[in-house]
Write a protein that holds these residues in place. Structure first.
Motif, PDB file in Angstrom:
ATOM      1  N   LEU A 288      20.307 -11.709  -4.070  1.00 29.98           N
ATOM      2  CA  LEU A 288      20.574 -10.891  -2.886  1.00 29.98           C
ATOM      3  C   LEU A 288      20.609  -9.399  -3.232  1.00 29.98           C
ATOM      4  O   LEU A 288      20.110  -8.567  -2.468  1.00 29.98           O
ATOM      5  CB  LEU A 288      21.901 -11.323  -2.241  1.00 29.98           C
ATOM      6  N   GLN A 289      21.165  -9.064  -4.379  1.00 27.95           N
ATOM      7  CA  GLN A 289      21.237  -7.665  -4.795  1.00 27.95           C
ATOM      8  C   GLN A 289      19.838  -7.050  -4.907  1.00 27.95           C
ATOM      9  O   GLN A 289      19.604  -5.919  -4.475  1.00 27.95           O
ATOM     10  CB  GLN A 289      21.977  -7.546  -6.122  1.00 27.95           C
ATOM     11  N   LYS A 290      18.891  -7.773  -5.473  1.00 23.51           N
ATOM     12  CA  LYS A 290      17.524  -7.265  -5.604  1.00 23.51           C
ATOM     13  C   LYS A 290      16.850  -7.151  -4.243  1.00 23.51           C
ATOM     14  O   LYS A 290      16.114  -6.203  -3.975  1.00 23.51           O
ATOM     15  CB  LYS A 290      16.709  -8.185  -6.522  1.00 23.51           C
ATOM     16  N   ILE A 291      17.120  -8.101  -3.369  1.00 22.47           N
ATOM     17  CA  ILE A 291      16.558  -8.052  -2.009  1.00 22.47           C
ATOM     18  C   ILE A 291      17.098  -6.836  -1.257  1.00 22.47           C
ATOM     19  O   ILE A 291      16.335  -6.098  -0.620  1.00 22.47           O
ATOM     20  CB  ILE A 291      16.871  -9.354  -1.241  1.00 22.47           C
ATOM     21  N   LEU A 292      18.405  -6.587  -1.357  1.00 17.59           N
ATOM     22  CA  LEU A 292      19.008  -5.434  -0.684  1.00 17.59           C
ATOM     23  C   LEU A 292      18.475  -4.114  -1.258  1.00 17.59           C
ATOM     24  O   LEU A 292      18.150  -3.187  -0.515  1.00 17.59           O
ATOM     25  CB  LEU A 292      20.529  -5.489  -0.785  1.00 17.59           C
ATOM     26  N   ALA A 293      18.395  -4.042  -2.571  1.00 20.94           N
ATOM     27  CA  ALA A 293      17.911  -2.819  -3.209  1.00 20.94           C
ATOM     28  C   ALA A 293      16.458  -2.534  -2.822  1.00 20.94           C
ATOM     29  O   ALA A 293      16.104  -1.391  -2.503  1.00 20.94           O
ATOM     30  CB  ALA A 293      18.048  -2.934  -4.729  1.00 20.94           C
ATOM     31  N   THR A 294      15.636  -3.562  -2.807  1.00 18.51           N
ATOM     32  CA  THR A 294      14.230  -3.396  -2.417  1.00 18.51           C
ATOM     33  C   THR A 294      14.130  -3.003  -0.945  1.00 18.51           C
ATOM     34  O   THR A 294      13.308  -2.163  -0.576  1.00 18.51           O
ATOM     35  CB  THR A 294      13.445  -4.697  -2.689  1.00 18.51           C
ATOM     36  N   SER A 295      14.993  -3.592  -0.114  1.00 21.18           N
ATOM     37  CA  SER A 295      15.005  -3.232   1.307  1.00 21.18           C
ATOM     38  C   SER A 295      15.387  -1.770   1.505  1.00 21.18           C
ATOM     39  O   SER A 295      14.814  -1.070   2.351  1.00 21.18           O
ATOM     40  CB  SER A 295      15.982  -4.119   2.075  1.00 21.18           C
TER      41      SER A 295
END
Length: 149
Positions: free
Chosen positions: A85-92
């Motif tokens: 989730l952290q990578k998804i949020l950062a990419t978003s």
């Protein structure tokens, strides 16, 4: 419009080059190692052409942001890397930042190419030597033609 095509090509070649880095195994495999340099060479040529008409802040943000987002997905699919989730949020957030940068630039006046005033150009030219003086005229260094022999 063509500038965005070059920017898209730069992103594609950056991704190819980055994937090749994984396959090059620290430059121990020749073909992927060569693909790295060729891909990044083409990538930077495309970026340079895109920068002729697009602002550098937008080009770099799009190139880096979209490349990062795509590489997160490529890492998941091709290399089985985790996508927490952290990578998804950062990419978003990166994608949101790119969108915001591009949106803010739409409402600003684009800088226009400045054309030199003919009077200013005449002032920079060396005055012709007259018959009254035997010494050559004094010409500012910036106005001399350095290509003449």
């Amino acid at each position: 419009m063509m500038a965005y095509v070059y920017l898209a090509a730069a992103i594609i070649f950056e991704i190819v080059g980055t994937v090749s880095m994984k396959y090059a195994a620290g430059f121990t495999k020749v073909v992927p190692s060569v693909v790295i340099f060729v891909s990044y060479g083409i990538c930077f040529v495309c970026l340079t052409v895109a920068l002729k008409t697009l602002p550098v802040s937008a080009v770099y943000a799009i190139w880096a942001g979209v490349g990062t987002a795509i590489m997160a997905v490529v890492g998941l699919i091709m290399f089985g890397e985790p996508l927490p989730l952290q990578k998804i949020l950062a990419t978003s957030l990166i994608i949101l930042g790119v969108v915001m940068l591009n949106y803010s630039g739409k409402h600003q006046q684009q800088p226009k190419e400045e054309i030199a005033d003919a009077n200013v150009v005449k002032e920079l030219r060396a005055p012709a030597a007259t018959a009254e003086t035997s010494q050559p005229s004094q010409v500012p260094l910036a106005a001399t033609n350095r290509n003449s022999g």
